[in-house]
Design a protein around this motif. Structure first.
Motif, PDB file in Angstrom:
ATOM      1  N   LEU A  10       1.447  -1.605  -0.155  1.00  0.00           N
ATOM      2  CA  LEU A  10       0.070   0.302  -0.315  1.00  0.00           C
ATOM      3  C   LEU A  10       0.730   1.233   0.147  1.00  0.00           C
ATOM      4  O   LEU A  10       1.047   2.370  -0.774  1.00  0.00           O
ATOM      5  CB  LEU A  10      -1.150   0.318   0.883  1.00  0.00           C
ATOM      6  N   VAL A  11       2.101   1.579   0.806  1.00  0.00           N
ATOM      7  CA  VAL A  11       2.675   2.650   1.428  1.00  0.00           C
ATOM      8  C   VAL A  11       3.345   2.602  -0.231  1.00  0.00           C
ATOM      9  O   VAL A  11       3.438   3.578  -0.701  1.00  0.00           O
ATOM     10  CB  VAL A  11       4.014   2.918   1.865  1.00  0.00           C
ATOM     11  N   ALA A  47      -1.849  10.243  -1.844  1.00  0.00           N
ATOM     12  CA  ALA A  47      -0.988   9.437  -1.861  1.00  0.00           C
ATOM     13  C   ALA A  47      -0.080   9.807  -0.487  1.00  0.00           C
ATOM     14  O   ALA A  47       0.511   8.699  -0.060  1.00  0.00           O
ATOM     15  CB  ALA A  47      -0.026   9.202  -3.407  1.00  0.00           C
ATOM     16  N   ALA A  48       0.010  11.197  -0.892  1.00  0.00           N
ATOM     17  CA  ALA A  48       1.086  11.834   0.229  1.00  0.00           C
ATOM     18  C   ALA A  48       0.237  10.910   1.818  1.00  0.00           C
ATOM     19  O   ALA A  48       1.131  10.813   2.938  1.00  0.00           O
ATOM     20  CB  ALA A  48       1.386  13.096   0.600  1.00  0.00           C
ATOM     21  N   LEU A  49      -0.699  10.916   1.660  1.00  0.00           N
ATOM     22  CA  LEU A  49      -1.440  11.353   3.649  1.00  0.00           C
ATOM     23  C   LEU A  49      -1.507   9.158   3.978  1.00  0.00           C
ATOM     24  O   LEU A  49      -0.931   9.429   4.814  1.00  0.00           O
ATOM     25  CB  LEU A  49      -2.628  11.468   3.297  1.00  0.00           C
ATOM     26  N   GLY A  54       3.032   5.368   6.582  1.00  0.00           N
ATOM     27  CA  GLY A  54       4.239   4.905   6.741  1.00  0.00           C
ATOM     28  C   GLY A  54       5.203   5.282   7.375  1.00  0.00           C
ATOM     29  O   GLY A  54       6.363   4.922   7.112  1.00  0.00           O
ATOM     30  N   GLY A  55       5.602   6.773   7.588  1.00  0.00           N
ATOM     31  CA  GLY A  55       6.455   7.278   8.329  1.00  0.00           C
ATOM     32  C   GLY A  55       7.022   7.969   6.574  1.00  0.00           C
ATOM     33  O   GLY A  55       8.993   8.474   6.366  1.00  0.00           O
ATOM     34  N   TRP A  57       7.877  10.533   3.710  1.00  0.00           N
ATOM     35  CA  TRP A  57       7.624  12.083   2.988  1.00  0.00           C
ATOM     36  C   TRP A  57       8.628  12.756   2.402  1.00  0.00           C
ATOM     37  O   TRP A  57      10.204  12.380   2.266  1.00  0.00           O
ATOM     38  CB  TRP A  57       8.352  13.076   4.330  1.00  0.00           C
ATOM     39  N   LEU A  58       8.707  12.882   1.116  1.00  0.00           N
ATOM     40  CA  LEU A  58       8.458  12.871  -0.596  1.00  0.00           C
ATOM     41  C   LEU A  58       9.396  13.860  -0.760  1.00  0.00           C
ATOM     42  O   LEU A  58       8.126  15.192  -0.309  1.00  0.00           O
ATOM     43  CB  LEU A  58       7.667  12.338  -1.884  1.00  0.00           C
ATOM     44  N   GLU A  59      10.429  14.171  -1.057  1.00  0.00           N
ATOM     45  CA  GLU A  59      10.614  15.656  -1.776  1.00  0.00           C
ATOM     46  C   GLU A  59       9.898  16.052  -2.673  1.00  0.00           C
ATOM     47  O   GLU A  59       9.452  15.808  -3.558  1.00  0.00           O
ATOM     48  CB  GLU A  59      12.376  15.366  -1.922  1.00  0.00           C
ATOM     49  N   GLY A  60       9.902  17.859  -2.273  1.00  0.00           N
ATOM     50  CA  GLY A  60       8.245  18.151  -3.447  1.00  0.00           C
ATOM     51  C   GLY A  60       6.713  17.921  -3.350  1.00  0.00           C
ATOM     52  O   GLY A  60       6.503  18.569  -3.709  1.00  0.00           O
ATOM     53  N   ASP A  61       6.983  17.745  -2.094  1.00  0.00           N
ATOM     54  CA  ASP A  61       5.461  17.710  -1.470  1.00  0.00           C
ATOM     55  C   ASP A  61       5.608  18.939  -1.170  1.00  0.00           C
ATOM     56  O   ASP A  61       5.248  19.940  -1.442  1.00  0.00           O
ATOM     57  CB  ASP A  61       5.840  16.754   0.182  1.00  0.00           C
ATOM     58  N   THR A  62       3.417  18.717  -2.084  1.00  0.00           N
ATOM     59  CA  THR A  62       3.023  19.869  -2.545  1.00  0.00           C
ATOM     60  C   THR A  62       1.765  19.941  -0.972  1.00  0.00           C
ATOM     61  O   THR A  62       1.437  21.755  -1.365  1.00  0.00           O
ATOM     62  CB  THR A  62       3.001  20.415  -3.404  1.00  0.00           C
ATOM     63  N   ILE A  63       1.958  19.241  -0.138  1.00  0.00           N
ATOM     64  CA  ILE A  63       0.563  19.200   0.517  1.00  0.00           C
ATOM     65  C   ILE A  63       0.631  19.751   1.639  1.00  0.00           C
ATOM     66  O   ILE A  63       0.379  19.944   2.267  1.00  0.00           O
ATOM     67  CB  ILE A  63      -0.401  17.953   0.516  1.00  0.00           C
ATOM     68  N   ALA A  64       2.842  19.738   2.395  1.00  0.00           N
ATOM     69  CA  ALA A  64       2.596  20.338   2.996  1.00  0.00           C
ATOM     70  C   ALA A  64       1.837  21.665   3.574  1.00  0.00           C
ATOM     71  O   ALA A  64       1.376  22.422   4.815  1.00  0.00           O
ATOM     72  CB  ALA A  64       3.978  20.596   3.438  1.00  0.00           C
ATOM     73  N   GLU A  65       1.668  22.533   2.791  1.00  0.00           N
ATOM     74  CA  GLU A  65       1.654  23.947   3.133  1.00  0.00           C
ATOM     75  C   GLU A  65      -0.153  23.808   3.711  1.00  0.00           C
ATOM     76  O   GLU A  65      -0.792  24.459   3.829  1.00  0.00           O
ATOM     77  CB  GLU A  65       2.013  25.199   1.398  1.00  0.00           C
TER      78      GLU A  65
END
Length: 81
Positions: A10-11, A47-49, A54-55, A57-65
């Motif tokens: 899944l992760v 997908a980011a959630l 699963g621990g 955090w991908l570089e470039g993740d746009t959902i942080a904000e």
């Protein structure tokens, strides 16, 4: 908080999906290159959630904000028992 095994199917699948949806549209950098939705696209966000559960955090993740300050998305995470 929901915890998933980082090496679970899944992760790993969510990480592949998120990576695909991190690409930007070359003609419009405000849009996802994979699906054309405005950033953050719903597919990347979902997908980011899963990745974060699963621990990962991908570089470039746009959902942080998008997740700060906490939103209703946090309300769906099961409470620790």
């Amino acid at each position: 908080m929901l915890r998933l095994e980082p090496d679970s199917v899944l992760v790993m699948t969510a990480a592949e999906l998120q990576t695909r949806h991190l690409e930007r549209d070359p003609d419009d950098p405000a849009r996802c290159g994979a699906c054309g939705a405005l950033l953050p696209c719903p597919t990347e966000a979902a997908a980011a959630l899963v990745c974060r559960a699963g621990g990962l955090w991908l570089e470039g993740d746009t959902i942080a904000e998008a997740l700060e300050p906490p939103t209703q998305l946090l309300a769906i995470v099961p409470a620790e028992v």
